[in-house]
Scaffold this active site. Structure first.
Site, PDB file in Angstrom:
ATOM      1  N   CYS A 258       0.813  -1.220   0.000  1.00  0.00           N
ATOM      2  CA  CYS A 258       0.000   0.000   0.000  1.00  0.00           C
ATOM      3  C   CYS A 258       0.857   1.285   0.000  1.00  0.00           C
ATOM      4  O   CYS A 258       1.472   1.599  -1.010  1.00  0.00           O
ATOM      5  CB  CYS A 258      -0.963  -0.049   1.176  1.00  0.00           C
ATOM      6  SG  CYS A 258      -2.403   0.995   0.944  1.00  0.00           S
TER       7      CYS A 258
ATOM      8  N   HIS B 162      -3.611  -5.893   1.567  1.00  0.00           N
ATOM      9  CA  HIS B 162      -3.317  -6.216   2.949  1.00  0.00           C
ATOM     10  C   HIS B 162      -4.348  -7.241   3.379  1.00  0.00           C
ATOM     11  O   HIS B 162      -4.995  -7.842   2.546  1.00  0.00           O
ATOM     12  CB  HIS B 162      -3.176  -4.979   3.833  1.00  0.00           C
ATOM     13  CG  HIS B 162      -4.316  -4.044   3.875  1.00  0.00           C
ATOM     14  ND1 HIS B 162      -5.366  -4.198   4.720  1.00  0.00           N
ATOM     15  CD2 HIS B 162      -4.562  -2.927   3.154  1.00  0.00           C
ATOM     16  CE1 HIS B 162      -6.201  -3.200   4.541  1.00  0.00           C
ATOM     17  NE2 HIS B 162      -5.757  -2.421   3.601  1.00  0.00           N
TER      18      HIS B 162
END
Lengths: 453, 272
Positions: free
Chosen positions: B100, B222
């Site tokens: 991310c 994630h």
């Protein structure tokens, strides 16, 4: 406009009755939805029409329901007439519904005080409608459902902006042990008070993993902590810019018998004490003696009898909340504990379950005899346990039951998990249920329905 | 071949700043998996206070995502201090996993919602733009296919004698959760990490997800990514052993019934 609102109130009261009568949904948000559709200024006008009503808003990530309920209890013990919104009805719709429910048919709210627990995102919206609340409590700010609420800094910024519109007639009660919440007070016109807990309760020295605000809210340097109570709450200061909270009320000199376990509840109780004594000018002795008799809300340490076994349900909806529930379980003097842990990923729980890796589940393993795991994301939670409990063998016993070593059981179906966990418990065993929000509501249905399957 | 003791250092970049989305889980899985494979592994926490040379002493690098304020602090430290070492580690085939915000940092630039340009480390040929506050963040469960990664492991097979169970062929689907405002666009001739089956991926448009460069993976997944997608943890460890010792580590067949069920819950939800 007044007549319109009276008409709306009467119509909504009828609708609400119908909803309850025909059992077609929850009566706690629909009336508000309709009222706001008919008049978007409904809240503002009703507040304007009931000038004597003192409005108290309670916000923060964890502890809203308990603090609101405790505040109502303490005020009622002191003969003050109060109403509050139902748990979970903490968005604009829910607050509007509550106002309709407690209005008489002339549109009057004949109470002295209204307590509204307010969702993190809704606080700025509510403050646009209720411009002069008597008091606001901000309990804490932790990461929670990042997919829904966004990041904690974003929330803090939104809160700060909306609080800056308030004038000096509003009392603001902030958690002084939470750096970001403490710092909200910096440029406000409100009357600011701070609550915290006594340093003797702060037993941790090392910064735990589930923190969000350990950098100075003023200058971004890493804060120095003398001691930590939990998450990023503690006794801190900034060595670079000198930020250090003062005037924190901890009520250390009072001999309070806390009716709930867990440090988080000492914060909740101290917040309510500070508010009640300050805003209503009630002496401590008229507050203190009632605290011991407070009964918690469902899912907040209430003890429920189910099929001859004791259940204690602890709502645990984010990393900090979960870690605090685990600590509360560990510190409780109850012997022979088992745990059922429920992880759902529906909208009220947050769709993202990554946060379970920020929970220190290792602290629960030693404290209980057996662990049962269930919920929509059972297997994700089971993997979390697989990685903390050494080299445990995973076995698939059947489609609906897996075992991890000899003491951990993985049961995807929630009803089944409650059944197995209670059937297999000895009479002297207590089952602690740690559940996310929708899991807690499902547990409530199962337990209140009394019968399983 | 003589048996040797393998030793790996897992470098965890900015653990107390870039760790908002349960990223600790990735470190837990990497360490535990090493232990199971008989590899001694140490986790080295590399934060603002640590020296940049610790990056060069790491055999696997990991960096997670964070909130804007923390990212600002980290970006400054990377550009001023640690960025060069991170670049040389990645260029020297040290395997890494960048999630991310970390993934975005390694590109050329990030354009914020209000149009500000933030320089990246230009290790990956990509850029990220946030289209502004009136556009939704890309949030939700994500399912990707990793044919490209399997390809990479086949390359490793050519270089060394690898056990066939090392190949990632477990239906080749990975699942995770994404939550990002920025849209990432890959440069020409850049290999994405995976193909989006459900969800948004890099930009919600071209079906690419993440990047695969040398032995480094940048991704929006994630969840955290490694616990359920154990194949990827094994892959990073194998790559690390190969880079450091020029040997291929044997992977034993393990019981992954929980991981497979966890993946299936999400796969069934969207693909059945």
């Amino acid at each position: 406009m007044k007549i319109t609102n009276v008409a709306i109130i009467i119509a909504c009261k009828i609708i609400s009755k119908a909803i309850t009568l025909f059992n077609i949904g929850s009566g706690s948000t629909w009336p508000g939805h309709i009222a706001l559709a008919l008049n978007k200024n409904f809240i503002k006008e009703q507040i304007e029409n009931n000038k004597k009503l003192k409005v108290i808003l309670i916000a923060g990530t964890n502890g809203k329901t308990t603090t609101a309920k405790l505040t109502q209890y303490l005020l009622e013990k002191n003969s003050i007439r109060v109403f509050q919104n139902e748990e979970g009805a903490n968005l604009l719709n829910g607050i509007t519904s509550t106002m309709i429910k407690y209005s008489n048919i002339f549109g009057q709210l004949t109470y002295e005080t209204a307590i509204f627990e307010v969702d993190e995102n809704s606080l700025p919206l509510i403050l646009k409608e209720i411009k002069h609340p008597a008091a606001i409590v901000i309990l804490n700010l932790f990461r929670d459902q990042l997919d829904r609420y966004g990041e904690v800094n974003t929330i803090a910024l939104k809160w700060e902006q909306s609080l800056s519109d308030l004038d000096k007639n509003t009392f603001l009660f902030l958690n002084g042990d939470d750096p970001q919440v403490y710092y909200l007070s910096k440029n406000l016109k409100t009357k600011n008070f701070f609550f915290g807990i006594d340093k003797s309760f702060m037993k941790k020295k090392d910064i735990p993993h589930d923190v969000d605000s350990i950098y100075c809210p003023k200058c971004s340097s890493k804060l120095v902590y003398n001691a930590i109570s939990y998450s990023h709450l503690g006794d801190y200061y900034c060595a670079k810019c000198g930020l250090k909270p003062d005037r924190i009320s901890t009520f250390s000199d009072l001999k309070i018998k806390y009716p709930l376990f867990g440090k988080y509840n000492i914060y909740n109780i101290n917040a309510a004490m500070l508010l009640v004594s300050t805003v209503f000018d009630i002496k401590f002795e008229k507050i203190e003696k009632y605290i011991e008799g407070f009964k918690p809300a469902f899912g907040r340490q209430e003890i429920v009898k189910f099929q001859g076994r004791n259940l204690i349900i602890l709502l645990s909806k984010n990393p900090t909340g979960f870690n605090q529930s685990i600590e509360a379980l560990s510190e409780s003097s109850i012997k022979n504990k088992n745990a059922l842990i429920v992880l759902n990923d529906r909208i009220p729980d947050g769709r993202d379950i990554s946060w379970i890796w920020d929970v220190d589940f290792e602290n629960i393993i030693e404290k209980v005899n057996k662990i049962y795991i269930s919920g929509d994301r059972t297997f994700d939670l089971a993997i979390r346990f697989k990685y903390i409990s050494g080299n445990l063998e995973t076995r698939k016993i059947n489609e609906d039951l897996y075992s991890l070593g000899s003491n951990i059981f993985v049961i995807p179906d929630l009803k089944n998990s409650v059944k197995i966990a209670t059937d297999r418990a000895a009479e002297n065993e207590t089952l602690f249920i740690l559940a996310t929000y929708s899991g807690m509501l499902d547990i409530r249905k199962i337990v209140n329905g009394k019968k399983l399957i | 071949m003589k048996k040797i003791d393998y030793y790996l250092t897992i470098g965890w970049l900015y653990p107390d700043l870039m760790s908002t989305y349960g990223d600790r889980g990735n470190i837990i899985v990497l360490s535990k998996r090493c232990e199971e494979l008989g590899i001694k592994a140490d986790v080295k926490r590399i934060g603002l206070e640590q020296d940049k040379k610790e990056i060069l002493e790491s055999d696997i690098l990991f960096m997670g995502g964070a909130q804007d304020k923390q990212q600002e602090i980290v970006n400054k430290d990377l550009l001023e201090k640690k960025g060069n070492n991170l670049k040389s580690a990645i260029e020297n085939n040290v395997p890494g996993l960048f999630i991310c915000g970390a993934y975005q940092f390694l590109g050329r630039y990030y354009k914020t919602a209000d149009g500000m340009m933030i320089d990246g480390l230009s290790i990956f040929d990509l850029y990220t733009e946030n289209p502004g506050i009136h556009n939704n963040r890309l949030i939700g469960d994500i399912i990707v296919r990793i044919d490209d990664l399997r390809f990479k492991i086949n390359d490793l097979k050519k270089e060394g004698n690898i056990h066939k169970s090392n190949l990632i062929n477990h239906k080749s689907l990975l699942v995770g959760f994404e939550n990002h405002g920025g849209r990432t666009y890959l440069g020409k001739n850049i290999e994405p990490f995976a193909k989006v089956i459900h969800g948004y991926g890099n930009n919600g448009g071209d079906k690419t997800e993440g990047i695969f460069y040398k032995n480094a993976i940048g991704t929006y997944l994630h969840g955290p990514i490694l616990p359920k997608n154990w194949e990827l943890a094994d892959f990073l460890i194998q790559k690390a052993i190969f880079t450091k010792y020029n040997r291929v580590v044997e992977i034993k067949d393990e019981n992954h019934v929980l991981e497979d069920e966890a993946k299936q819950v999400i796969v069934r939800r969207y693909l059945s």
